[in-house]
Design a protein around this motif. Structure first.
Motif, short mmCIF file in Angstrom:
data_model
loop_
_atom_site.label_atom_id
_atom_site.label_comp_id
_atom_site.label_asym_id
_atom_site.label_seq_id
_atom_site.Cartn_x
_atom_site.Cartn_y
_atom_site.Cartn_z
N GLY A 48 0.81 -1.21 0.00
CA GLY A 48 0.00 0.00 0.00
C GLY A 48 0.85 1.27 0.00
N GLY A 55 -4.10 2.34 -2.76
CA GLY A 55 -3.09 2.26 -1.72
C GLY A 55 -3.69 2.26 -0.33
N LEU A 64 -5.11 -1.19 0.49
CA LEU A 64 -4.07 -2.15 0.85
C LEU A 64 -3.57 -1.90 2.27
#
Length: 537
Positions: free
Chosen positions: A354, A374, A377
């Motif tokens: 991420g 991102g 994640l």
């Protein structure tokens, strides 16, 4: 004085659904929610503060870390204080201190006054947060404690979740000072309810001598090291900066010496003889040392570089909160079946992925395709990691030391966030002359240039955390099923210190709302329902 003057002291006598239960829950939720709300709204308001008070990134770091220094260093001691002097009394003292500090922040004419207010807010937060849960655990009947603490966790989690929206909205419609002003009427209501309606409780066997030298040295050590890291980025290696380094390091050494010799230490060093406990805390430092800088830098980048409004920038990280609330309990159950090691290896790697995605953010990155992948994640990584992290912390020591273990882990997490916010911008080249008194354009350019390297540094920290987890034993750890079940995540954390009778206050998890009360807990023990992983300023 405290509410005990008006309401008799009681222990485990309040039944769910009664007026007394509603008053007790209202006071504790409002008090804790005030602190949790404030911790999230402050980050959203940082760009507005920067423009109004004409400060650079180092000033913004102090606004965040001034709060974290005193909160991190005092939260363990405050649990012992509440046991000795009364939980409602310390809770009310914390609320009052937090309110006075909020008034100071509201009317602060300069950056220095605002930072001073944040430092005092940290003292108030350290006093009120452990007390709120201790009041519920001590006041409610045993069969109603889990329900009461679950309600507290959910309601205060809502306060943390709406914080970015509230902060962004207040900044957009008025002034950043409103984010502190709203605390005053809330605090007044909490104090009135606690005084007249909440019964007092305390531990009759609490130690007479507390670890005040350790608390003082902890503040000086964290403050000195933080000062040196932040000012190094702003002005370089000046004599004052090197003085901060020396004072911080010497104070840290003195702190360890005091903790090794005092009868009732805040941080008993013997607990680190457990290898899994030490390894897990090392991973905690790396993971939360990356989370703090992310939450600090992302909201500034989105506003200063991406042109996001305060509301949009604050809402950008909301998926982290929502996914952790939805998935952490399931993650804890999975860790109970397969053991924590696989998730503690995989989770930090998801976090690292991420951060790598976020490192590619540009000035015109759209939220759905640029920011959200991102953030998702990161949310999945934290949801995978936090519950088994808690399970391992609790399973690494004997049950009677569960409260101590969770408190130590919580303190490490907060201190790691503090140091991360101070150190990572310096390492990434953010916070030098370009952001200190050189105008918003120079500051934005420096943030845009340094944000990518900062995210890659955070990714590296998470990879190291994953490698640390490889040192854990395979399979289920002793008591891990019980610990993981208690480890669901719900934002902000609190911690209290052990009692002198060597039967510490027990937590149901450093990092989550308990699904039930701790086994065998009594009215004088606390089942903590929140963890260190919350966004915290």
């Amino acid at each position: 004085m405290s509410g005990s003057a008006s309401v008799p002291a009681t222990s485990g006598a309040v039944a769910w659904g009664t007026p007394a239960a509603r008053w007790m829950l209202t006071a504790t939720v409002l008090g804790s929610g005030m602190a949790f709300l404030d911790s999230t709204v402050v980050t959203v308001a940082l760009p507005a503060v920067q423009e109004d008070l004409d400060t650079g990134l180092s000033g913004l770091q102090w606004i965040v870390n001034g709060y974290m220094v005193t909160l991190s260093a005092l939260i363990l001691l405050s649990g012992s204080l509440s046991d000795r002097f009364g939980r409602v009394r310390l809770f009310m003292a914390g609320v009052a201190v937090f309110a006075l500090a909020s008034a100071l922040c509201t009317f602060a004419p300069t950056l220095e006054w605002l930072i001073a207010g944040r430092v005092v807010q940290g003292v108030g937060g350290a006093l009120l947060t452990p007390g709120s849960l201790a009041i519920l655990q001590a006041g409610f009947r045993e069969q109603d404690r889990a329900r009461a603490i679950g309600a507290w966790s959910g309601l205060t989690g809502v306060a943390s979740a709406v914080g970015p929206f509230v902060g962004g909205w207040l900044v957009q419609i008025g002034d950043w000072r409103l984010i502190f002003l709203i605390n005053l009427p809330i605090a007044a209501a909490v104090l009135a309810i606690a005084w007249f309606k909440v019964p007092e409780s305390r531990d009759a066997q609490a130690p007479r001598r507390l670890d005040y030298p350790g608390a003082l040295l902890g503040v000086v050590a964290l403050g000195g090291i933080t000062y040196a890291l932040i000012q190094w980025g702003a002005v370089g290696g000046t004599p004052a900066v090197w003085t901060g380094v020396v004072v911080g390091v010497l104070s840290l050494g003195a702190f360890l010496a005091v903790e090794a010799r005092t009868a009732n230490p805040m941080l008993p060093l013997g607990i680190f003889s457990s290898t899994p406990f030490s390894v897990t805390n090392a991973a905690t430092v790396l993971i939360y040392g990356s989370l703090g800088p992310l939450l600090f830098l992302l909201v500034i980048h989105l506003q200063e570089v991406g042109g996001y409004s305060p509301v949009a920038a604050g809402a950008a990280s909301l998926p982290i909160t929502l996914l952790m609330l939805a998935l952490s309990a399931r993650s804890g159950k999975l860790a109970a079946r397969i053991g924590p090691r696989p998730q503690l290896v995989a989770g930090p790697l998801l976090l690292a992925a991420g951060f790598v995605l976020l490192s590619r953010l540009g000035p015109d990155a759209p939220y759905l395709t640029g920011v959200l992948p991102g953030v998702l994640l990161v949310a999945l990584g934290l949801s995978t990691t936090v519950a088994p992290l808690t399970a391992t912390v609790l399973a690494s020591v004997s049950e009677r030391h569960a409260g101590l273990a969770s408190g130590v882990n919580n303190t490490f997490a907060r201190a790691a966030q503090l140091i991360g916010v101070a150190a990572v911008p310096v390492l990434a080249g953010i916070g030098g002359s370009g952001s200190q008194g050189s105008g918003s354009g120079a500051a934005s350019a420096e943030i845009a240039q340094g944000f990518g390297p900062a995210m890659l540094i955070l990714a590296g920290l998470c990879v190291l955390a994953s490698l640390c987890a490889l040192a854990l034993p395979r399979g289920r750890m002793p008591e891990a099923a019980e610990a993981a079940e208690r480890g669901a995540m719900a934002e902000e954390a609190s911690a209290v210190a052990p009692r002198a009778d060597d039967q510490p206050l027990r937590f149901c998890g450093v990092a989550g709302p308990p699904l039930r009360s701790c086994p065998g807990s009594t009215a004088g023990e606390i089942s903590d329902g929140r963890g260190p992983g919350a966004p915290s300023s």
